[in-house]
Motif scaffolding. Structure first.
Motif, PDB file in Angstrom:
ATOM      1  N   LEU A  42      78.168   5.756  19.991  1.00 14.97           N
ATOM      2  CA  LEU A  42      77.956   7.131  19.172  1.00 14.97           C
ATOM      3  C   LEU A  42      78.551   7.535  18.172  1.00 14.97           C
ATOM      4  CD1 LEU A  42      76.242  10.254  18.741  1.00 14.97           C
ATOM      5  CD2 LEU A  42      77.501  10.672  20.371  1.00 14.97           C
ATOM      6  N   ASP A  45      78.793   5.277  15.419  1.00 12.32           N
ATOM      7  CA  ASP A  45      78.282   5.385  14.327  1.00 12.32           C
ATOM      8  C   ASP A  45      78.735   7.398  13.473  1.00 12.32           C
ATOM      9  OD1 ASP A  45      76.467   4.143  14.901  1.00 12.32           O
ATOM     10  OD2 ASP A  45      75.599   5.201  16.219  1.00 12.32           O
ATOM     11  N   TYR A  46      79.147   8.094  13.950  1.00 14.50           N
ATOM     12  CA  TYR A  46      79.824   8.961  13.278  1.00 14.50           C
ATOM     13  C   TYR A  46      80.937   8.702  12.505  1.00 14.50           C
ATOM     14  CZ  TYR A  46      77.508  12.606  15.602  1.00 14.50           C
ATOM     15  OH  TYR A  46      76.656  13.695  15.994  1.00 14.50           O
ATOM     16  N   LYS A  47      81.503   8.012  12.981  1.00  9.76           N
ATOM     17  CA  LYS A  47      82.670   7.195  11.707  1.00  9.76           C
ATOM     18  C   LYS A  47      81.618   6.382  10.903  1.00  9.76           C
ATOM     19  CE  LYS A  47      87.069   3.744  12.433  1.00  9.76           C
ATOM     20  NZ  LYS A  47      87.219   2.700  13.299  1.00  9.76           N
ATOM     21  N   ALA A  49      78.926   6.706   8.963  1.00 16.68           N
ATOM     22  CA  ALA A  49      79.209   7.688   8.375  1.00 16.68           C
ATOM     23  C   ALA A  49      80.309   8.486   7.892  1.00 16.68           C
ATOM     24  CB  ALA A  49      77.519   9.110   9.633  1.00 16.68           C
ATOM     25  N   CYS A  50      81.287   9.534   7.758  1.00 12.41           N
ATOM     26  CA  CYS A  50      82.513   9.935   7.284  1.00 12.41           C
ATOM     27  C   CYS A  50      82.263   9.000   6.589  1.00 12.41           C
ATOM     28  CB  CYS A  50      83.129   9.923   8.383  1.00 12.41           C
ATOM     29  SG  CYS A  50      82.663  11.275  10.144  1.00 12.41           S
TER      30      CYS A  50
END
Length: 260
Positions: A42, A45-47, A49-50
């Motif tokens: 998770l 994935d956020y990294k 996306a940013c």
């Protein structure tokens, strides 16, 4: 024999402890578990996306600015959305403004709308609903605290398709738009002018020349009064006559003195 058995057991225990694998710590066990693997995925994935957002905004600044402005506008609408207490305060202020006027000069539309809202509020039939970006004020058939069967039965309640007909006001960006529109020209009674000719019922804003002339006349009204030209001429004539009469009197006195 007993001592040899004790020594043999101690040696076997030491050998077993030396051959046993080293146990991992609690943090390592949690990290290697399924929950730890899910959290690592998770975060990654956020990294990612940013990183894509930053790269996309750098490559397409116009699109990024549009999205940022939309998000900022939505946040501003949510932050400035009026609540129920704001509507009650605005309704009370409008009612006080109309109460200070004579019934002969009140606007009939403004007075009727405010009086109907005050009546519904006193009866407990005025409700508030928040929809995220805006607020709605609508009316109901009964007060929620009423113990009548028609008011408590859910099968007899008003359907959702009738909600647009029951909406009385819309709150958006800190204003109640319907109430503000109804209170426009609240101190002008249009019924007083309905018997006038059509060209006198319609008023147009003054032009720039008329505004300048009105301001000039207003400024001149505060100045001291100046004598007119006629008053100046009469004052000059009076002074000449007075000087002539004084000269005649002085000449008569001289004659009398010479005769004496």
């Amino acid at each position: 024999m007993a001592s040899l058995r004790v020594v043999r057991r101690m040696c076997s225990a030491v050998a077993q402890t030396a051959a046993a694998p080293v146990t991992s710590s609690r943090w390592e066990r949690l990290r290697n578990s399924k929950a730890g693997a899910w959290c690592r995925g998770l975060v990654s994935d956020y990294k990612e996306a940013c990183r894509e957002i930053v790269v996309g905004s750098w490559e397409r600044p116009v699109k990024a600015s549009v999205y940022a402005s939309l998000l900022g506008g939505a946040w501003a609408c949510c932050y400035t959305k009026p609540d129920r207490s704001s509507f009650e305060a605005t309704l009370l202020e409008c009612s006080n403004q109309l109460g200070l006027l004579s019934p002969w000069i009140r606007n009939g539309t403004s007075d009727g709308h405010v009086q109907s809202l005050v009546k519904l509020h006193n009866e407990g039939r005025l409700h508030h609903a928040s929809l995220g970006l805006l607020s709605l004020v609508y009316r109901s058939d009964y007060d929620p605290d009423t113990t009548l069967y028609e008011a408590q039965c859910s099968n007899l309640s008003a359907p959702w398709r009738e909600l647009p007909q029951r909406v009385l006001d819309v709150g958006f960006v800190g204003r109640w738009w319907v109430l503000d529109s109804k209170m426009k020209d609240y101190d002008v009674n249009e019924d007083e002018f309905k018997h006038l000719p059509p060209h006198m019922q319609v008023t147009s804003p003054p032009s720039a020349q008329e505004v300048d002339r009105s301001e000039r006349l207003h400024k001149e009204s505060w100045l001291a009064l100046k004598p007119r030209e006629e008053e100046k001429e009469t004052s000059v004539v009076d002074r000449e006559e007075e000087s002539v009469s004084e000269e005649g009197q002085s000449a008569a006195l001289k004659e009398e003195q010479t005769q004496a």
